[in-house]
Design an enzyme around this catalytic site. Sequence first.
Site, short mmCIF file in Angstrom:
data_model
loop_
_atom_site.label_atom_id
_atom_site.label_comp_id
_atom_site.label_asym_id
_atom_site.label_seq_id
_atom_site.Cartn_x
_atom_site.Cartn_y
_atom_site.Cartn_z
N HIS A 41 0.81 -1.22 0.00
CA HIS A 41 0.00 0.00 0.00
C HIS A 41 0.85 1.27 0.00
O HIS A 41 0.46 2.28 -0.58
CB HIS A 41 -0.95 -0.02 1.19
CG HIS A 41 -2.01 -1.06 1.09
ND1 HIS A 41 -2.70 -1.56 2.17
CD2 HIS A 41 -2.50 -1.73 0.00
CE1 HIS A 41 -3.55 -2.48 1.78
NE2 HIS A 41 -3.45 -2.60 0.46
N HIS A 80 -8.03 -8.29 -8.04
CA HIS A 80 -8.47 -9.07 -6.89
C HIS A 80 -8.67 -8.09 -5.73
O HIS A 80 -7.82 -7.96 -4.86
CB HIS A 80 -7.45 -10.15 -6.52
CG HIS A 80 -7.20 -11.14 -7.62
ND1 HIS A 80 -6.44 -10.85 -8.72
CD2 HIS A 80 -7.62 -12.42 -7.78
CE1 HIS A 80 -6.40 -11.90 -9.53
NE2 HIS A 80 -7.10 -12.87 -8.98
N SER A 113 -6.55 -1.89 -0.85
CA SER A 113 -6.03 -1.06 -1.94
C SER A 113 -7.12 -0.36 -2.75
O SER A 113 -6.89 0.78 -3.19
CB SER A 113 -5.12 -1.90 -2.85
OG SER A 113 -5.66 -3.17 -3.09
N GLU A 133 -13.84 -8.49 -8.12
CA GLU A 133 -13.80 -9.38 -6.95
C GLU A 133 -14.81 -10.50 -7.19
O GLU A 133 -16.01 -10.24 -7.34
CB GLU A 133 -14.12 -8.63 -5.67
CG GLU A 133 -14.18 -9.53 -4.43
CD GLU A 133 -12.95 -10.41 -4.27
OE1 GLU A 133 -13.12 -11.64 -4.13
OE2 GLU A 133 -11.82 -9.88 -4.29
N ASP A 186 -13.96 -12.73 -12.71
CA ASP A 186 -12.55 -13.10 -12.61
C ASP A 186 -11.69 -11.91 -13.01
O ASP A 186 -11.88 -11.31 -14.09
CB ASP A 186 -12.27 -14.29 -13.52
CG ASP A 186 -10.81 -14.68 -13.51
OD1 ASP A 186 -10.41 -15.43 -12.61
OD2 ASP A 186 -10.07 -14.21 -14.41
N GLY A 187 -10.75 -11.55 -12.15
CA GLY A 187 -9.98 -10.34 -12.38
C GLY A 187 -9.07 -10.41 -13.59
O GLY A 187 -8.86 -9.40 -14.27
N ASP A 213 -3.10 -8.65 -7.63
CA ASP A 213 -2.83 -9.10 -6.26
C ASP A 213 -3.67 -10.33 -5.93
O ASP A 213 -4.57 -10.28 -5.09
CB ASP A 213 -3.15 -7.94 -5.30
CG ASP A 213 -2.96 -8.29 -3.85
OD1 ASP A 213 -2.28 -9.30 -3.57
OD2 ASP A 213 -3.50 -7.57 -2.99
#
Length: 259
Positions: free
Chosen positions: A19, A42, A97, A115, A140-141, A161
């Site tokens: 971060h 994600h 984030s 997400e 799905d990211g 991530d």
Amino acid sequence: MLSYQHAYHAGNLADVHKHALLAQALDYLTQKDKPLSYLETHAGRGLYDLSGAEAQKTGEAAQGISLVEQWFGADHPYRRALTAIREKHGPSAYPGSPLIAQTLLRDTDHIHLAELHPQEHAALHYTLSAAENTKVYQKDGFELAQSLCPPDPRRGLILIDPSWEVKDDYATMPRFVGTLTKKWNVGIVMIWYPILTDPQHKPMIAAIRDMHPDALIHEVAFPPARKGHRMIGSGMAILNPPWGLTDHATALTKRFKSL
């Protein structure tokens, strides 16, 4: 992976590493009066309660942000985001984030958050989707990133991530990033990965270095959160790193060495 719940790990030292660098990169981007795109593959739930049962169970936040927040002065973008979010959500609030990005970015910037987990997506949607510049997807990211890139506006950043509980992620990440950067060669690509006692990340990072020799690879080490805990460090691979980020990463290395 649908079993992963970041509430148990929010605010840990890996979050601090990730971060702090993310906030610094976003701060650099917003110094220009041009809109940008922010993508996250994600996203998690976006907001966590460090007084909650999950955080208290692991104690990772107590060894993380609660211990090292003084590393960051009041004018550091990470600290500015923490202050603004606590003022709105209470003193035990810790942002993921997506909320850090939404707090530091402007109304003219475009935010896209993926997400897949149903409960995490519902919480993320509740916390962040009221802003007109933010879109939250239960998708799905990796698929979302491929479908959106290159984004509009093209200037911007993507944070990748995953939970890394799917071991294939290590093998497929270089190929995914290669495809992504062919579509979006001007985007800043930030990939967070854990450093474990079994260093599964090393072949992945070697492959990314081969494809992107100018990438910033920044790794920090820290003590395991508890006996038997496998994570002993945190890594960030950053493609097209913004100006000055290497210096900020070097300063962060010195802080982690003091632990």
